[in-house]
Design a protein around this motif. Structure first.
Motif, short mmCIF file in Angstrom:
data_model
loop_
_atom_site.label_atom_id
_atom_site.label_comp_id
_atom_site.label_asym_id
_atom_site.label_seq_id
_atom_site.Cartn_x
_atom_site.Cartn_y
_atom_site.Cartn_z
N HIS A 235 -3.11 14.36 10.66
CA HIS A 235 -3.08 15.42 11.67
C HIS A 235 -3.46 14.79 13.01
O HIS A 235 -4.61 14.86 13.45
CB HIS A 235 -4.05 16.55 11.31
CG HIS A 235 -3.69 17.27 10.05
ND1 HIS A 235 -2.51 18.00 9.91
CD2 HIS A 235 -4.33 17.39 8.87
CE1 HIS A 235 -2.45 18.53 8.70
NE2 HIS A 235 -3.55 18.17 8.04
N TYR A 236 -2.48 14.19 13.68
CA TYR A 236 -2.76 13.40 14.88
C TYR A 236 -2.90 14.24 16.15
O TYR A 236 -3.32 13.74 17.18
CB TYR A 236 -1.66 12.34 15.08
CG TYR A 236 -1.74 11.24 14.05
CD1 TYR A 236 -2.60 10.17 14.23
CD2 TYR A 236 -0.97 11.29 12.89
CE1 TYR A 236 -2.69 9.16 13.28
CE2 TYR A 236 -1.05 10.29 11.93
CZ TYR A 236 -1.92 9.23 12.13
OH TYR A 236 -2.01 8.25 11.18
N GLU A 237 -2.53 15.52 16.09
CA GLU A 237 -2.62 16.38 17.27
C GLU A 237 -3.87 17.25 17.28
O GLU A 237 -4.06 18.06 18.19
CB GLU A 237 -1.38 17.27 17.36
CG GLU A 237 -0.08 16.51 17.58
CD GLU A 237 -0.11 15.71 18.88
OE1 GLU A 237 -0.42 16.30 19.94
OE2 GLU A 237 0.16 14.49 18.85
N ARG B 182 -7.27 12.66 11.26
CA ARG B 182 -6.20 11.66 11.31
C ARG B 182 -6.06 10.90 10.00
O ARG B 182 -5.02 10.27 9.75
CB ARG B 182 -6.45 10.70 12.48
CG ARG B 182 -6.15 11.37 13.82
CD ARG B 182 -6.42 10.50 15.00
NE ARG B 182 -6.03 11.17 16.24
CZ ARG B 182 -6.20 10.69 17.46
NH1 ARG B 182 -6.78 9.50 17.62
NH2 ARG B 182 -5.81 11.37 18.51
N GLU C 211 1.04 12.13 29.34
CA GLU C 211 1.69 13.43 29.54
C GLU C 211 1.89 13.80 31.00
O GLU C 211 2.62 14.74 31.29
CB GLU C 211 0.87 14.52 28.83
CG GLU C 211 0.75 14.28 27.33
CD GLU C 211 -0.13 15.31 26.63
OE1 GLU C 211 -0.54 16.28 27.31
OE2 GLU C 211 -0.39 15.14 25.44
N ARG D 70 -6.38 17.85 20.36
CA ARG D 70 -6.16 18.79 21.46
C ARG D 70 -7.18 19.94 21.44
O ARG D 70 -7.41 20.59 22.47
CB ARG D 70 -4.73 19.34 21.43
CG ARG D 70 -3.68 18.25 21.67
CD ARG D 70 -2.28 18.81 21.77
NE ARG D 70 -1.31 17.74 21.97
CZ ARG D 70 -1.04 17.18 23.15
NH1 ARG D 70 -1.66 17.62 24.24
NH2 ARG D 70 -0.17 16.20 23.24
#
Length: 457
Positions: A190-192, A186, A47, A195
């Motif tokens: 739900h890969y985020e 995951r 990022e 955070r």
């Protein structure tokens, strides 16, 4: 944001390692922080650096590919290494397992990470089988957590026990949340969810700061308190020596003129004047006695060390204490591990024990129980003196080691006993801790470092 979190985690890992680099569990704790930080390192590559490279070097495909590979490897190291280092930190945190067993576990626990390395595509897309990951990661987490809780429950040393409690608070629940966001979520695509770990890390650092300042963690508060007490003792010693010197000089003058007055009173046959002179002489003698006692307890202590059996020394002190204890209806109990020898100054240690046991008896005028423990913990040889007396008020507890502080109302008490005990323990490279609850009792712990201890066998 990710860069700051990464730097904070790695800085914390470096600080933990700095506190005790020779300790195996400390090294694994540091490794857990560095491995966990690799997840945020992957995010920094993805990022921050990769967009920067695309904007600055749009034709540099090789550099972009290198950053992509670094990102995937960092993420793999974090996800596969974090459960392993966390488990090894727990395994090496106590002595309940033999070193040979720890070594076997250390290598055996590497099997699942190695399997994941063999079956997981890493580049260009990192593709974990998260159901398989959860199948071994969660047992690692549960095993590590149970070990840490067990070590806390069985710990006798109050300093180590407190440290284990705070470690468990700061590690187990946050790690559970991290494992859920990285692995369990995951499995549901739900890969985020990872955070949220930024928030978890932020709360962890806030808790570390609060605990370090209020209760002491990783030695932070103890070092501050130690400096304060050492500074106070130095100032009091220096100031007292100056005052004592002045008092002795003035008392010397008074004594000289008193002798001349006494000669005159005898020659002139004045019995009333002679009585007054005797009062002056008694007062000056009492003043000198007080000055000498104060100076004796604040002097710079010089140790005369021997190797002794501390259990025998404790028993000898208690023998002289029994008549007074019986008079006050105080029961004396002992739990003394006599297999250890201690390199110390036996005279000074005896004085410490006399101070502490007499304080305990004074706190139990209406009877109670006096208990002395001697045991070896992970870091110290500990002598504990516990009473069921009146205790110390919460507002007074932070000041009990300060010179001249005393809650006793007797005119012969100078409030130097515990300061003296603290001073002697410092000379032994040890420390003294006091825990007390008003109307419940007081526990005083003397901690001697392992390098002063050897087996009597």
């Amino acid at each position: 944001m990710m860069v700051l979190i990464l730097l904070a985690i790695w800085a914390f890992g470096a600080f933990v390692l700095y506190t005790d680099p020779k300790n195996t569990s400390t090294r694994w704790a540091s490794a857990t922080a560095f491995i966990g930080g690799c997840g945020f390192l992957s995010a920094v590559f993805n990022e921050t650096l990769m967009p920067l490279v695309k904007d600055s070097f749009p034709l540099s495909s090789a550099l972009s590919a290198a950053l992509l590979l670094a990102s995937r490897v960092s993420s793999f190291i974090c996800q596969v290494g974090l459960p392993y280092t966390f488990l090894m930190f727990a395994v090496h945190s106590g002595d309940f397992l033999r070193q040979k067993t720890k070594t076997i576990l250390q290598y055996a626990a590497l099997l699942p990470p190695l399997v994941m390395l063999l079956i997981t595509p890493i580049y260009p897309v990192l593709q974990f089988d998260y159901w398989l990951m959860v199948a071994w990661v969660m047992p690692y987490f549960v095993a590590a957590s149970l070990i840490l809780i067990f070590l806390y429950k069985k710990e006798k040393d109050p300093l180590v026990k407190q440290s284990r409690l705070f470690t468990n608070i700061l590690v187990i629940f946050p790690m559970l949340l991290v494992f859920i966001t990285i692995y369990v979520m995951r499995t549901q695509n739900h890969y985020e969810a990872w955070r949220y770990n930024s928030l978890i890390v932020g709360i962890q650092f806030l808790l570390i700061l609060v605990i370090s300042v209020k209760y002491g963690f990783l030695g932070v508060r103890w070092r501050v308190e130690k400096r304060r007490l050492d500074s106070t003792l130095r100032a009091m010693t220096s100031g007292t020596q100056i005052i004592n010197h002045t008092i002795k000089n003035e008392v010397g003058k008074i004594s000289l003129y008193t002798e001349r007055m006494q000669d005159y009173a005898e020659k002139s046959n004045q019995p009333a004047l002679q009585e007054d002179i005797q009062v002056i002489k008694q007062s000056t003698s009492h003043l000198l006695d007080m000055v000498n006692r104060i100076q004796g307890q604040l002097r710079d202590i010089s140790l005369r060390e021997e190797t002794i059996q501390p259990a025998a020394l404790i028993e000898h002190v208690l023998q002289n204490l029994h008549p007074l204890a019986e008079q006050q209806q105080v029961e004396i109990r002992t739990e003394l591990d006599d297999q250890w020898l201690l390199r110390c100054d036996p005279v000074q240690l005896r004085e410490i024990l006399i101070n502490l046991t007499m304080n305990a008896l004074e706190a139990m005028k209406k009877g109670g129980t006096l208990t002395l423990h001697l045991f070896l913990s992970k870091k110290h040889l500990v002598i504990a003196v516990a009473d069921t007396g009146v205790g110390i008020a919460k507002e007074n507890l932070p000041h009990v080691l300060d010179p001249f502080f005393s809650t006793k109302k007797t005119g012969t008490n100078f409030g130097l006993g515990l300061s003296y005990c603290y001073n002697v323990m410092q000379k032994h490279q040890g420390t003294l801790e006091i825990y007390s609850v008003k109307d419940e009792g007081t526990n005083v712990f003397l901690y001697f470092p392992h390098q002063r201890v050897e087996s009597a066998e």
